[in-house]
Design an enzyme around this catalytic site. Structure first.
Site, short mmCIF file in Angstrom:
data_model
loop_
_atom_site.label_atom_id
_atom_site.label_comp_id
_atom_site.label_asym_id
_atom_site.label_seq_id
_atom_site.Cartn_x
_atom_site.Cartn_y
_atom_site.Cartn_z
N PHE B 189 -14.34 30.04 -25.52
CA PHE B 189 -13.29 30.70 -24.74
C PHE B 189 -11.99 30.68 -25.53
O PHE B 189 -11.50 29.61 -25.89
CB PHE B 189 -13.07 30.02 -23.38
CG PHE B 189 -12.15 30.82 -22.50
CD1 PHE B 189 -12.65 31.75 -21.61
CD2 PHE B 189 -10.77 30.67 -22.60
CE1 PHE B 189 -11.80 32.52 -20.83
CE2 PHE B 189 -9.91 31.44 -21.81
CZ PHE B 189 -10.43 32.36 -20.92
N ASP B 295 -8.87 26.18 -32.37
CA ASP B 295 -8.17 26.51 -31.12
C ASP B 295 -7.99 25.23 -30.31
O ASP B 295 -8.90 24.77 -29.64
CB ASP B 295 -9.01 27.55 -30.36
CG ASP B 295 -8.40 27.91 -28.99
OD1 ASP B 295 -7.46 27.22 -28.55
OD2 ASP B 295 -8.88 28.88 -28.38
N LYS B 326 -0.81 25.67 -23.39
CA LYS B 326 -1.05 24.76 -22.24
C LYS B 326 -0.11 23.55 -22.21
O LYS B 326 1.06 23.71 -21.99
CB LYS B 326 -2.51 24.31 -22.27
CG LYS B 326 -3.48 25.48 -22.02
CD LYS B 326 -4.60 25.08 -21.09
CE LYS B 326 -5.66 26.13 -21.00
NZ LYS B 326 -6.12 26.36 -19.64
N THR B 351 9.26 41.34 -29.78
CA THR B 351 10.63 41.23 -29.29
C THR B 351 11.14 39.79 -29.37
O THR B 351 12.14 39.50 -30.02
CB THR B 351 10.75 41.71 -27.83
OG1 THR B 351 10.25 43.03 -27.74
CG2 THR B 351 12.18 41.65 -27.34
C1 LIG Z 1 8.19 50.42 -24.84
C2 LIG Z 1 7.76 49.10 -25.34
N1 LIG Z 1 6.57 48.60 -24.94
C3 LIG Z 1 6.14 47.40 -25.35
C4 LIG Z 1 6.87 46.62 -26.20
C5 LIG Z 1 6.34 45.30 -26.66
O1 LIG Z 1 7.02 44.23 -26.10
P1 LIG Z 1 6.92 42.78 -26.74
O2 LIG Z 1 7.65 42.84 -28.03
O3 LIG Z 1 7.56 41.89 -25.74
O4 LIG Z 1 5.48 42.49 -26.90
C6 LIG Z 1 8.13 47.10 -26.65
C7 LIG Z 1 8.92 46.31 -27.57
O5 LIG Z 1 9.80 46.74 -28.24
C8 LIG Z 1 8.56 48.37 -26.21
O6 LIG Z 1 9.74 48.87 -26.61
C1 LIG Z 2 -9.48 26.90 -25.73
C2 LIG Z 2 -8.68 27.94 -25.05
N1 LIG Z 2 -8.15 28.93 -25.79
C3 LIG Z 2 -7.39 29.90 -25.25
C4 LIG Z 2 -7.15 29.92 -23.90
C5 LIG Z 2 -6.32 31.04 -23.33
O1 LIG Z 2 -5.07 30.60 -22.93
P1 LIG Z 2 -4.18 31.48 -21.92
O2 LIG Z 2 -4.84 31.39 -20.61
O3 LIG Z 2 -2.84 30.83 -21.95
O4 LIG Z 2 -4.15 32.86 -22.47
C6 LIG Z 2 -7.68 28.90 -23.08
C7 LIG Z 2 -7.43 28.92 -21.64
O5 LIG Z 2 -8.08 28.34 -20.85
C8 LIG Z 2 -8.47 27.90 -23.67
O6 LIG Z 2 -9.01 26.93 -22.94
#
Ligand SMILES: Cc1ncc(COP(=O)(O)O)c(C=O)c1O
Ligand SMILES: Cc1ncc(COP(=O)(O)O)c(C=O)c1O
Lengths: 468, 471
Positions: B189, B295, B326, B351
């Site tokens: 996962f 991970d 987490k 961003t």
């Molecule tokens: C229209 C639009 N969508 C999505 C995103 C992606 O956002 P983030 O950078 O928080 O992943 C941006 C970032 O500039 C955006 O301008």
């Molecule tokens: C091993 C591992 N990797 C990734 C994730 C994904 O994290 P998130 O839920 O913050 O996207 C989890 C969540 O349970 C995890 O247990």
């Protein structure tokens, strides 16, 4: 008293520039920082303690009028006293120390925070919200919502088949979907693998990352000034809508959703008319495609309305947000878009109450101080000032656009080099300003930008054009 | 005095369940109204975080539950830890919340210090960090770092992109968007966005109806327990699984740029593997020029009795990237090779590029663990917990099998005979005052905070003693 004076009695009355930017302190600090962080994209090092209102202060003590605002993500100016109050509150401390897995163990006050905050500004027709962590994350969750919705519809609300259950574990059809998300040329929707597959702004955003083979349609390239090119622009929009319809119809697999920005921002501040968005709505409805409007950059009041697409009189199925709201997520209408079963649209945190609290304060302030009216009126004033400059430098300042869209104004220069030169000159003169696309300059001030700030901005832009 | 007694003088002495069901009447109302605005179908109960203390979570009905699930393994130091409250009200935190920077463009003057405070707690062999916002985000950012690196190496780090690459990528086609893969393990996962969803192989419901990349999988060892009496079988199992990994590298239809693996597969059933297995994996990645991503989203930050679980395997050379989220309350990946920083800006970018608020919390949590030496008593609590569970396992072999996680503090799990028995067990434990979670089809996993003590173990065990005979 103006809005900024009410909030920020100590805001500087003009930019103060003491050194080159980045100055010696910024440079030294960037050098140090680069041992633990990639600083190649850094403009300068910021002193957030001394930034105030519409002015961002750097490590050398330079104070710049900020019309870029953390890539369009600061709504109420720096050090806003109301946000400080929220940050100091007990609720905030509790939210920070006990961050819940929201979907499993929501807090007693989450309902209230959402109801008084985000939900109180839900766009017309979309009365539910799902919270997320970033713009990319919000868009990808919206894709999942659309894909699961369409798949469930296709299987007639029946349980998964045995074949689906086994094939999906091998990333194979039919459990894995071959449905696609359609986006527009020059669009920007984020940089994770699903969102990046819909981003079409620049090669540098996309290179070397595996992508889904998803379709795209052209986005109108309008000619300015609009009133001189009505017929051409109408034809251009019709051409794009026709291409959209044909792509949806002829694509070898089902188009589950179309995602579109109300103004393509990173891709160059490309506007289209209400008729174009209404056309997308009509086509997607008719062809059974979910319409997602990405208000990550346009949302939060900068256009003079809470959500820019409210200028267009369209109701999408899903609308995503982030940036100025400081909290990401998507609004939706149809209950089925939450997934036909629990734990399908799910992750550990499913949002963040500390961000929801900030969003609530921002929203309350927008209402209390009528910041939408400010954005509209100050934006109109800004447009008229820039219009005058564009007449003066008619060969250099091109395609001024965003009239009637509050602060959401942009213009082009003839070349990328000239554009970059203009941005640099503005900085020297005390204005922090951002580019977009290849030759665009975009304005993204906070909602507390007033007429006196416009006057300063206009005189700097004027002077900078004179120098290049 | 123990850390827990010192920090939480008002921690309840034991659970107390005051309603016939959980959620009780107030909880049900609250869930119903929440449902008007938020998907409430995953909601166990509505919690009153202002009142929750230490190891105890309190719900709106006033039920006091000992928490061995801790927000899906994400609360490290108990509810309302006074030292974290201090961090939450510090000047730098206020600043981080009020003026959230776009870190890539406008880092604050104190950002270098924030990074350094965090980097003090990097796993052995790791010296740098890139920040993200969730576990899935962290893993996908790590994949991007691996892909940038893989393609840059192939192209030559100082070579420009070809026109063909630049053009094809605008249509999502190779060579600009190459077909290259990340290998993951069955039952793994790693999150639920599109690339992390592609490497997640735990349950169909996590993956169904999403487009995914056709990336390879290999088997993750399935050991027999107890380990002491199954050494030979388990060693063979390691070999079998590693051989599959190697076969994939030789025969997969596209290059494999990286391998991602959990030190303990958590959502997929708390599946453990040996040092031999992890070293074997490292060796194969080196042999085929691929990167190794560990991970640590769920296992990391002290949960297994050491800060980073993979450190116990002494993987040499250390993994290329280690992801976290987490319990850290901030997400991202650790790394050490500067080659993972793309040589052109705006490739690894977004961003916010993380959140100083999370970074400050992460450093505060790690400092607290270290300064108070919390992991040593936790390891002891874990051994005690394990031995108590072992007794119950021999007493109720029809209900409890495959007890596992010995020596990994309270990161323990066992299996029940069926999914429905497991559900009944979890429900009855809740009514006996214990919040505990499942994993995979029949597993029960323990994920208490790092401040769980013997007295909490005793309460947990006595609840089990009450519940097991009624199943
Ligand atoms: C229209 C639009 N969508 C999505 C995103 C992606 O956002 P983030 O950078 O928080 O992943 C941006 C970032 O500039 C955006 O301008
Ligand atoms: C091993 C591992 N990797 C990734 C994730 C994904 O994290 P998130 O839920 O913050 O996207 C989890 C969540 O349970 C995890 O247990």
């Amino acid at each position: 008293m103006s809005i900024s004076e009410t909030y920020f009695p100590t805001e500087p009355s003009a930019p103060e520039i003491k050194t080159a930017i980045p100055g010696p302190v910024s440079k030294a600090k960037l050098e140090e920082l680069s041992t633990v962080y990639d600083t190649k994209a850094a403009y300068f090092v910021t002193d957030y303690y001394n930034s105030i209102g519409n002015y961002i202060c750097d490590a050398d003590g330079n104070k710049l009028l900020d019309s870029y605002c953390q890539i369009s993500s600061i709504a109420l100016g720096y050090n806003n006293p109301e946000l400080l109050k929220t940050a100091h509150s007990d609720e905030m401390a509790v939210a920070l120390c006990n961050r819940p897995a929201l979907a499993c163990f929501p807090s007693t006050d989450y309902y209230d925070i959402l109801k008084k905050g985000l939900l109180s500004v839900a766009p017309k027709g979309l009365d539910k919200v799902c919270t997320a962590h970033t713009g990319s994350d919000a868009n990808e969750m919206a894709f999942k919502a659309a894909l699961m919705f369409q798949a469930n519809k296709k299987r007639g609300n029946k349980p998964f088949t045995e074949e689906e259950l086994t094939s999906v574990m091998e990333n194979q059809l039919p459990g894995t979907s071959d449905m696609v998300i359609l986006s527009f040329e020059k669009a920007f929707h984020g940089r994770l693998f699903g969102s990046l597959s819909t981003t079409r702004s620049k090669a540098i955003h996309k290179l070397d990352i595996p992508a889904f083979d998803w379709p795209k349609a052209p986005f109108p390239a309008l000619k300015y000034p609009l009133d001189q090119f009505e017929a051409e622009n109408k034809a251009e929009e019709e051409r794009c809508l026709k291409a959209l319809e044909e792509t949806i119809k002829n694509y070898p697999s089902k188009v589950a959703a179309v995602i579109v920005e109300p103004v393509q921002s990173e891709g160059g501040d490309n506007h289209a008319s209400p008729a174009f968005f209404q056309g997308i709505r009509e086509i997607t409805k008719r062809l059974d495609v979910i319409m997602i409007i990405d208000e990550v950059q346009t949302g939060g009041g900068g256009s003079g309305k809470m959500w820019l697409h409210e200028h267009y009189d369209v109701v999408p199925d899903i609308m995503t947000f982030s940036k100025k709201m400081q909290n990401a997520g998507f609004f939706f209408s149809e209950a089925g878009l939450a997934g036909d079963q629990p734990f399908r649209q799910f992750n550990t945190w499913c949002g963040d109450p500390s961000k929801a609290l900030i969003a609530k304060t921002i929203i309350e302030q927008i209402k209390e101080k009528d910041l939408l009216t400010n954005a509209k009126e100050t934006g109109d004033y800004l447009y008229s000032k820039l219009e005058a400059i564009s007449t003066k430098y008619s060969g250099k300042m091109l395609n001024l656009r965003g009239k009637g869209r509050g602060f959401f104004i942009a213009f082009d220069l003839p070349t990328t080099a000239l554009r970059n030169q203009l941005l640099a000159e503005c900085k020297v003169l005390g204005l922090n300003i951002g580019g977009c696309g290849d030759m665009g300059v975009r304005l993204r001030p906070a909602l507390v930008f007033g007429k006196k700030h416009v006057d300063i901005l206009a005189s700097i832009v004027d002077e900078a054009f004179g120098k290049i | 005095m123990s850390y827990t007694s010192k920090c939480f003088p008002n921690e309840p002495a034991g659970p107390s369940v005051v309603t016939e069901t959980i959620p009780g009447p107030k909880g049900k109302d609250a869930i119903k109204s929440l449902g008007e605005v938020f998907d409430n179908r995953c909601t166990y109960f509505v919690a009153d975080y202002e009142k929750s203390q230490g190891n105890y979570i309190i719900d709106v009905d006033g039920n006091v539950l000992l928490d061995a699930y801790c927000q899906v393994a994400s609360i490290a130091l108990g509810y309302n830890n006074p030292n974290l409250i201090k961090a939450a009200s510090s000047d730098k935190m206020i600043r981080a919340i009020v003026d959230r920077p776009a870190l890539g463009n406008f880092p604050g003057a104190d950002f270098e210090q924030l990074q350094k405070d965090l980097l003090k707690h990097a796993p052995k062999g790791q010296t740098l960090v890139w920040n993200g916002l969730s576990g899935a985000d962290a893993n996908e950012l790590a994949f991007k770092a691996v892909f940038f690196n893989y393609q840059s190496k192939k192209r030559g780090f100082d070579k420009p992109f070809t026109t063909e690459e630049e053009e094809t990528c605008m249509s999502n086609q190779a060579p600009g968007n190459p077909e290259i893969a990340i290998l993951s393990f069955k039952r793994a996962f790693h999150g639920r966005l599109f690339a992390s969803g592609s490497v997640t192989r735990s349950k169909p419901v996590h993956k169904m109806d999403m487009p995914s990349f056709q990336w390879p999988t290999a088997d993750f060892p399935s050991y027999k327990y107890p380990l002491e009496s199954n050494e030979e079988f388990n060693a063979e199992e390691d070999k079998r699984c590693l051989a599959i990994v190697e076969e994939r590298f030789q025969n997969w239809k596209c290059p494999i740029a990286g391998v991602i693996v959990e030190p303990v597969q958590s959502e997929g059933g708390d599946n453990h593997a040996s040092a031999t297995f992890f070293q074997g994996l490292r060796d194969i990645t080196l042999k085929y020029g691929a990167k190794l991503i560990i991970d640590e989203v769920q296992a990391g930050c002290g949960g297994t009795g050491i800060m980073w679980d993979h450190e116990r395997y002494n993987i040499t050379p250390p993994p290329d990237l280690v992801t976290f989220s987490k319990k850290m309350q901030s997400a991202g990946y650790w790394f050490h090779d500067p080659e993972f920083i793309p040589n052109i800006p705006y490739r690894q970018f977004n961003t916010w590029c993380g959140d100083p608020k999370g970074i400050i919390m992460a450093a505060a949590i790690c400092d607290e663990i270290k300064d108070n030496n919390l992991l040593e008593p936790l390891r002891e609590t874990g051994l005690y917990f394990y031995s108590q569970l072992e007794k119950l396992q021999s007493q109720y072999p029809q209900f409890i099998t495959n007890l596992r996680g010995k020596g990994k503090a309270c990161f323990l799990a066992f299996d029940m005979p069926s999914g429905s028995k497991r559900a009944e067990f979890i429900e009855k434990m809740k009514l006996a005052g214990i919040n505990v979670g499942g994993c995979a089809e029949v597993g029960v996993r323990l994920r208490p905070g790092l401040i769980f003590e013997k007295k909490h173990v005793d309460i947990f065990i006595s609840a089990m003693e009450k519940v097991l005979p009624t199943l």
